[in-house]
Design an enzyme around this catalytic site. Sequence first.
Site, PDB file in Angstrom:
ATOM      1  N   CYS A 241     -29.528  61.783 -32.613  1.00  0.00           N
ATOM      2  CA  CYS A 241     -28.877  60.905 -33.588  1.00  0.00           C
ATOM      3  C   CYS A 241     -29.923  60.473 -34.604  1.00  0.00           C
ATOM      4  O   CYS A 241     -30.836  61.237 -34.914  1.00  0.00           O
ATOM      5  CB  CYS A 241     -28.219  59.706 -32.899  1.00  0.00           C
ATOM      6  SG  CYS A 241     -29.349  58.660 -31.974  1.00  0.00           S
ATOM      7  N   GLN A 242     -29.818  59.266 -35.127  1.00  0.00           N
ATOM      8  CA  GLN A 242     -30.772  58.774 -36.114  1.00  0.00           C
ATOM      9  C   GLN A 242     -32.027  58.206 -35.458  1.00  0.00           C
ATOM     10  O   GLN A 242     -33.149  58.477 -35.886  1.00  0.00           O
ATOM     11  CB  GLN A 242     -30.117  57.688 -36.977  1.00  0.00           C
ATOM     12  CG  GLN A 242     -30.972  57.184 -38.134  1.00  0.00           C
ATOM     13  CD  GLN A 242     -30.987  58.136 -39.316  1.00  0.00           C
ATOM     14  OE1 GLN A 242     -30.176  59.042 -39.400  1.00  0.00           O
ATOM     15  NE2 GLN A 242     -31.908  57.922 -40.240  1.00  0.00           N
TER      16      GLN A 242
END
Length: 287
Positions: A241-242
């Site tokens: 993800c981020q």
Amino acid sequence: MVLSRIWTVVSTNWLREQIGSQLKASRKLRILDTTFAYDRDVDTYKEGYQLGHIPQSVHFNIFKCTQSTPEIPVNIPEINCFTDYVQGLGIWPDTHVIAYDRSLPQAAYRTWWMLRLYGHRNVSVLDGGLRKWLEDGYDVTTDEPEIERSDFVAKLDKNLLRSYDDVIRNFETRREQIVDARGEQSQNVTDAEGGGTLKGAKHVDFQQMFAEDGTLKPDAELKALFDRGGVDLGRPIVASCQRGMTACAIAAAAQILGKENVPVYLGSWSEFSLRAPEEFKHTPKTV
């Protein structure tokens, strides 16, 4: 395929029954309030937990024992420090840990993954978190339970973790599917300036995994999200993800669907965007 759901997530009704009328926290059950803010200067103990929490719960700080870097803004804890911290929370080898949060559930799922990473497998997420607890009419308290210190010893399970070097090697082998928890058209993926994702990554949108009340959607709907993302649950996957937070919910959803031991790429896009050669990056066009 669905047998693991009861342990990956538990309902508010189930938790209320476990608490019962007991005033003292039992070593068999430890409830963690994972109130979280990306700003480390925010005191989530005072600004969250102390304002009211589920009875018998204790505050859990995801940043405890960690050293953040630009590449890994939400790092994993130093193992000896984490051992001491978890002992102080009264988590024994036979303790069933329940993690919950106050708003979006990424902190609870990160806690679920992190405890498993350090060897404690008996952990679940409270489905819907504090919001669902309150909607169901259950009380909160400002009382803090007395906790007996445990003999927990953290043991890193490297099978649940992937590093930057692991991901780079995977571009050659293609052995594991990279599953990004950000929607393919989310701004931090499509933004040409600061967005992007790993080339060849598949997408299962974290936000689409949850119903309006904050609980996980039914198994069939979760499976449909993986199918639409082109994810083959019969093959190895790595969640990303981020910052390495929402990816943990992808790992949990995969476990519910029968895919045990899904590793998380810790640095995720924050690290990859700073270190990786351009040929490994991808910025989808907006539609």
